[in-house]
Design an enzyme around this catalytic site. Structure first.
Site, PDB file in Angstrom:
ATOM      1  CG  ASP A 169     -13.293 -19.127  -9.327  1.00 16.65           C
ATOM      2  OD1 ASP A 169     -12.872 -17.959  -9.194  1.00 16.65           O
ATOM      3  OD2 ASP A 169     -14.408 -19.496  -8.918  1.00 16.65           O
ATOM      4  CG  ASP A 211     -13.051 -16.254  -3.486  1.00 17.66           C
ATOM      5  OD1 ASP A 211     -13.543 -15.588  -2.575  1.00 17.66           O
ATOM      6  OD2 ASP A 211     -12.034 -15.892  -4.111  1.00 17.66           O
ATOM      7  CD  GLU A 233     -17.117 -18.035  -2.501  1.00 13.86           C
ATOM      8  OE1 GLU A 233     -16.961 -16.915  -3.026  1.00 13.86           O
ATOM      9  OE2 GLU A 233     -17.044 -19.101  -3.130  1.00 13.86           O
ATOM     10  N   GLY A 279     -13.477 -13.688  -9.598  1.00 17.22           N
ATOM     11  CA  GLY A 279     -14.412 -12.641  -9.213  1.00 17.22           C
ATOM     12  C   GLY A 279     -14.131 -12.151  -7.804  1.00 17.22           C
ATOM     13  CE  LYS A 282     -14.110 -15.657 -12.814  1.00 18.10           C
ATOM     14  NZ  LYS A 282     -14.631 -16.744 -11.953  1.00 18.10           N
TER      15      LYS A 282
END
Length: 282
Positions: free
Chosen positions: A140, A142, A149, A218, A262
Site C-alpha cells: 500500500d 499512504d 495520507e 487507493g 487490489k
C-alpha cells in the site's frame, strides 16, 4: 549403557579441537515424542521491533503453547544489544520455528494482533517451499510507504482539509472536494512526502535479490509514480485524478482501486510474473 563413554570421548576430542560441546540427557519418552513430531506442519513466527523484550517472547510462546504447537528453535536474526542505553540497536528481530497441528488459527492471529499493540510486529507463516521462494511484494502507499495520507495533504492545500477528513463513507466524494486545485501543488507535495523509515534500504535489498515490487494503492498515481521513479518499483496501480487546463476536476479516470480491485491486481501480477500467488507478499 554406552553413552557415558561416548560422551567422554567427545568431550576429550572437543577439548583437543578447541570446540565447546553442550548436551542434555533426555528420557526415552521425550525422544519418542520428538520422533513422533516428524511430518507435522511447520510454521515460522517472526518478532520485529525497536526492542524485543522477554515479555514479548513470553506472550508469543504462551500463545503458541495454548495452540498445542511445539517450539523447535528460537533464533536471533539481529545483533546482540549492548548494555548502554544510548548505544542500543534501533531494531531487534527474533524467529521461532514451531511444529504441530494448529488448533485455531484465528485465535492465534487475534492474540498476535493484541501483542503487536505492545511495540512489536509479529508475522506467522507456514514453513513450506513457498516461504523460501517469494518473488513479488505488493505495498500500500499512504501511511505505509509514506507517513501521511496524500488526499489530506491535497485537501489542506485546497483549503478543505476539515471537510475531506469528515467524509469517510466515499473516497470519490472526498476527491470531488479537490475541484479547482492547481496540479502544481501535487509536485510540491510529492517532493516533500514524509518517506517511511527504512524504505530506501528495503528497496535496495529487494532489487539486489531479484524481487519484483508493486504499489497497489487507493491513493493517486501521480504520487505512486513519483515513488516508482525514486525507488525503482516495478508496478504502480492507483487512482488517476482527472486534470483539465492544469487543474483538478474533482473526478477520477478509470476504475477505482479499492480492496476488491487490489486483490484482482495481485492475481494479475502473479500471472504476468508467472508465479504462484503463494510466492507473493501483500
Amino acid at each position: 549403557d554406552k553413552s557415558g563413554a561416548i560422551l567422554k570421548e567427545l568431550l576429550f576430542k572437543a577439548s583437543e579441537l578447541g570446540v565447546m560441546i553442550r548436551f542434555t540427557p533426555i528420557t526415552e519418552e521425550h525422544y519418542q515424542a520428538w520422533v513422533g513430531r516428524q511430518g507435522k506442519n511447520r510454521y515460522i513466527i517472526t518478532l520485529l521491533g525497536r526492542q524485543v523484550t522477554a515479555r514479548h517472547i513470553a506472550g508469543v510462546t504462551k500463545a503458541v503453547a495454548e495452540q498445542g504447537l511445539n517450539i523447535d528453535a528460537i533464533k536471533r536474526l539481529t545483533g546482540r544489544m549492548p548494555l548502554e542505553e544510548e548505544n542500543r540497536a534501533t531494531r531487534a528481530c527474533i524467529e521461532l520455528s514451531v511444529r504441530g497441528t494448529l488448533g485455531d488459527k484465528a485465535v492465534l492471529q487475534k492474540r498476535f494482533m493484541e501483542l503487536s499493540n505492545e511495540g512489536v510486529d509479529i508475522s506467522f507463516q507456514k514453513d513450506d517451499i513457498f516461504r523460501r521462494s517469494r518473488r513479488l511484494i505488493c505495498f500500500d502507499m499512504d501511511s505505509t510507504l509514506i507517513e501521511t495520507e496524500v488526499i489530506d495533504e491535497l485537501a489542506d492545500r485546497a483549503g478543505v482539509g476539515p471537510e475531506v477528513r469528515a467524509v469517510t463513507e466515499s473516497a470519490m466524494r472526498r476527491i470531488a472536494l479537490l475541484r479547482g486545485l492547481d496540479v502544481s501543488v501535487m509536485e510540491e507535495i510529492a517532493r516533500n512526502l514524509p518517506i517511511t523509515e527504512g524504505l530506501e534500504r528495503l528497496m535496495t535489498i529487494l532489487k539486489r535479490v531479484g524481487y519484483k515490487t508493486a504499489i497497489l494503492s487507493g491513493g493517486f498515481t501521480y504520487f505512486g509514480n513519483y515513488l516508482k521513479q525514486k525507488y525503482g518499483f516495478d508496478y504502480v496501480y492507483a487512482n488517476e485524478l482527472e486534470v483539465e487546463e492544469g487543474r483538478l476536476t474533482g473526478r477520477h479516470v478509470g476504475e477505482i482501486v479499492d480492496g476488491r480491485r487490489k486483490a484482482e491486481l495481485l492475481r494479475l501480477l502473479c500471472q504476468v510474473e508467472n508465479i504462484n500467488i503463494a510466492q507473493s507478499i501483500a
